[in-house]
Write a protein that holds these residues in place. Structure first.
Motif, PDB file in Angstrom:
ATOM      1  N   GLY A  85       4.282  15.162  -0.496  1.00  0.00           N
ATOM      2  CA  GLY A  85       5.495  14.898  -1.271  1.00  0.00           C
ATOM      3  C   GLY A  85       6.316  13.726  -0.758  1.00  0.00           C
ATOM      4  O   GLY A  85       7.331  13.385  -1.346  1.00  0.00           O
ATOM      5  N   ASN A  86       5.889  13.120   0.324  1.00  0.00           N
ATOM      6  CA  ASN A  86       6.594  11.956   0.873  1.00  0.00           C
ATOM      7  C   ASN A  86       5.836  10.677   0.520  1.00  0.00           C
ATOM      8  O   ASN A  86       4.612  10.645   0.532  1.00  0.00           O
ATOM      9  CB  ASN A  86       6.722  12.058   2.396  1.00  0.00           C
ATOM     10  CG  ASN A  86       7.600  13.215   2.810  1.00  0.00           C
ATOM     11  OD1 ASN A  86       8.557  13.550   2.132  1.00  0.00           O
ATOM     12  ND2 ASN A  86       7.249  13.829   3.922  1.00  0.00           N
ATOM     13  N   ARG A  87       6.597   9.643   0.239  1.00  0.00           N
ATOM     14  CA  ARG A  87       5.985   8.349  -0.078  1.00  0.00           C
ATOM     15  C   ARG A  87       6.247   7.377   1.072  1.00  0.00           C
ATOM     16  O   ARG A  87       7.375   7.231   1.521  1.00  0.00           O
ATOM     17  CB  ARG A  87       6.574   7.784  -1.363  1.00  0.00           C
ATOM     18  CG  ARG A  87       5.926   6.484  -1.760  1.00  0.00           C
ATOM     19  CD  ARG A  87       6.460   5.995  -3.057  1.00  0.00           C
ATOM     20  NE  ARG A  87       7.634   5.163  -2.774  1.00  0.00           N
ATOM     21  CZ  ARG A  87       8.268   4.438  -3.670  1.00  0.00           C
ATOM     22  NH1 ARG A  87       7.909   4.479  -4.926  1.00  0.00           N
ATOM     23  NH2 ARG A  87       9.292   3.696  -3.335  1.00  0.00           N
ATOM     24  N   THR A  88       5.202   6.755   1.512  1.00  0.00           N
ATOM     25  CA  THR A  88       5.295   5.745   2.563  1.00  0.00           C
ATOM     26  C   THR A  88       4.708   4.452   2.018  1.00  0.00           C
ATOM     27  O   THR A  88       3.721   4.471   1.289  1.00  0.00           O
ATOM     28  CB  THR A  88       4.510   6.179   3.810  1.00  0.00           C
ATOM     29  OG1 THR A  88       4.975   7.456   4.228  1.00  0.00           O
ATOM     30  CG2 THR A  88       4.679   5.189   4.937  1.00  0.00           C
ATOM     31  N   GLN A  89       5.319   3.333   2.379  1.00  0.00           N
ATOM     32  CA  GLN A  89       4.819   2.033   1.951  1.00  0.00           C
ATOM     33  C   GLN A  89       4.499   1.173   3.156  1.00  0.00           C
ATOM     34  O   GLN A  89       5.286   1.102   4.095  1.00  0.00           O
ATOM     35  CB  GLN A  89       5.852   1.287   1.110  1.00  0.00           C
ATOM     36  CG  GLN A  89       6.010   1.794  -0.274  1.00  0.00           C
ATOM     37  CD  GLN A  89       6.917   0.893  -1.099  1.00  0.00           C
ATOM     38  OE1 GLN A  89       7.565  -0.011  -0.573  1.00  0.00           O
ATOM     39  NE2 GLN A  89       6.968   1.126  -2.387  1.00  0.00           N
ATOM     40  N   HIS A 129       0.864  -1.178   0.000  1.00  0.00           N
ATOM     41  CA  HIS A 129       0.000   0.000   0.000  1.00  0.00           C
ATOM     42  C   HIS A 129       0.903   1.230   0.000  1.00  0.00           C
ATOM     43  O   HIS A 129       1.633   1.469   0.961  1.00  0.00           O
ATOM     44  CB  HIS A 129      -0.905  -0.015   1.233  1.00  0.00           C
ATOM     45  CG  HIS A 129      -1.848   1.134   1.310  1.00  0.00           C
ATOM     46  ND1 HIS A 129      -3.096   1.092   0.750  1.00  0.00           N
ATOM     47  CD2 HIS A 129      -1.725   2.364   1.871  1.00  0.00           C
ATOM     48  CE1 HIS A 129      -3.703   2.236   0.971  1.00  0.00           C
ATOM     49  NE2 HIS A 129      -2.882   3.025   1.651  1.00  0.00           N
ATOM     50  N   LYS A 130       0.848   2.013  -1.086  1.00  0.00           N
ATOM     51  CA  LYS A 130       1.676   3.213  -1.201  1.00  0.00           C
ATOM     52  C   LYS A 130       0.842   4.429  -0.845  1.00  0.00           C
ATOM     53  O   LYS A 130      -0.253   4.624  -1.366  1.00  0.00           O
ATOM     54  CB  LYS A 130       2.227   3.348  -2.614  1.00  0.00           C
ATOM     55  CG  LYS A 130       3.158   2.221  -2.984  1.00  0.00           C
ATOM     56  CD  LYS A 130       3.676   2.382  -4.385  1.00  0.00           C
ATOM     57  CE  LYS A 130       4.597   1.217  -4.731  1.00  0.00           C
ATOM     58  NZ  LYS A 130       5.114   1.313  -6.095  1.00  0.00           N
ATOM     59  N   ILE A 131       1.394   5.233   0.038  1.00  0.00           N
ATOM     60  CA  ILE A 131       0.699   6.430   0.507  1.00  0.00           C
ATOM     61  C   ILE A 131       1.553   7.645   0.158  1.00  0.00           C
ATOM     62  O   ILE A 131       2.733   7.710   0.526  1.00  0.00           O
ATOM     63  CB  ILE A 131       0.463   6.389   2.033  1.00  0.00           C
ATOM     64  CG1 ILE A 131      -0.307   5.133   2.414  1.00  0.00           C
ATOM     65  CG2 ILE A 131      -0.251   7.644   2.511  1.00  0.00           C
ATOM     66  CD1 ILE A 131      -0.332   4.869   3.902  1.00  0.00           C
ATOM     67  N   TRP A 132       0.951   8.563  -0.554  1.00  0.00           N
ATOM     68  CA  TRP A 132       1.624   9.818  -0.880  1.00  0.00           C
ATOM     69  C   TRP A 132       0.994  10.923  -0.045  1.00  0.00           C
ATOM     70  O   TRP A 132      -0.200  11.148  -0.099  1.00  0.00           O
ATOM     71  CB  TRP A 132       1.453  10.161  -2.360  1.00  0.00           C
ATOM     72  CG  TRP A 132       2.141   9.197  -3.268  1.00  0.00           C
ATOM     73  CD1 TRP A 132       1.622   8.050  -3.786  1.00  0.00           C
ATOM     74  CD2 TRP A 132       3.469   9.282  -3.741  1.00  0.00           C
ATOM     75  NE1 TRP A 132       2.541   7.411  -4.567  1.00  0.00           N
ATOM     76  CE2 TRP A 132       3.703   8.164  -4.561  1.00  0.00           C
ATOM     77  CE3 TRP A 132       4.508  10.200  -3.568  1.00  0.00           C
ATOM     78  CZ2 TRP A 132       4.909   7.932  -5.187  1.00  0.00           C
ATOM     79  CZ3 TRP A 132       5.702   9.968  -4.208  1.00  0.00           C
ATOM     80  CH2 TRP A 132       5.905   8.855  -4.992  1.00  0.00           C
ATOM     81  N   SER A 133       1.805  11.606   0.738  1.00  0.00           N
ATOM     82  CA  SER A 133       1.278  12.737   1.514  1.00  0.00           C
ATOM     83  C   SER A 133       2.366  13.787   1.656  1.00  0.00           C
ATOM     84  O   SER A 133       3.475  13.503   2.128  1.00  0.00           O
ATOM     85  CB  SER A 133       0.783  12.288   2.887  1.00  0.00           C
ATOM     86  OG  SER A 133       1.834  11.768   3.652  1.00  0.00           O
TER      87      SER A 133
END
Length: 100
Positions: free
Chosen positions: A18-22, A12-16
């Motif tokens: 400008g940062n990407r979290t997986q 699950h990729k989360i963009w918030s």
């Protein structure tokens, strides 16, 4: 006869901002072949070798699970160093399930 492993990995990729979290999850569903005795099944040749390999991989899996359980139970004891080797590479089954 053989073991069957179904592995599913969910990313699950989360963009918030400008940062990407997986976030990653992995599920292994394992169908183990049953062990059997040679005398009872009266196998020979290739089927005998298959049965021996299945029995060996089940024994290796049992050893790995026992060692992991022992280490989890005795994590704060000083004798941990003597048994901290887990034989994941003993069989293909335990090698594939090492990260589980």
């Amino acid at each position: 006869r053989s073991h069957c492993i179904f592995s599913m990995e969910i990313v699950h990729k989360i963009w918030s901002g400008g940062n990407r979290t997986q976030l990653r999850s992995k599920v292994n569903v394992v169908d183990l072949a049953g062990s059997e005795r040679q005398k009872k099944s009266q196998t020979s040749g290739t089927r005998l070798k298959e049965g021996a390999m299945v029995n060996q991989s089940l024994s290796n899996l049992s050893l790995v699970i026992s060692r992991l359980a022992f280490l989890a139970k005795n994590i704060n004891k000083e004798n941990k160093k003597a048994l901290d080797f887990i034989p994941f590479r003993s069989s293909k089954l335990t090698f594939l399930l090492e990260d589980s």
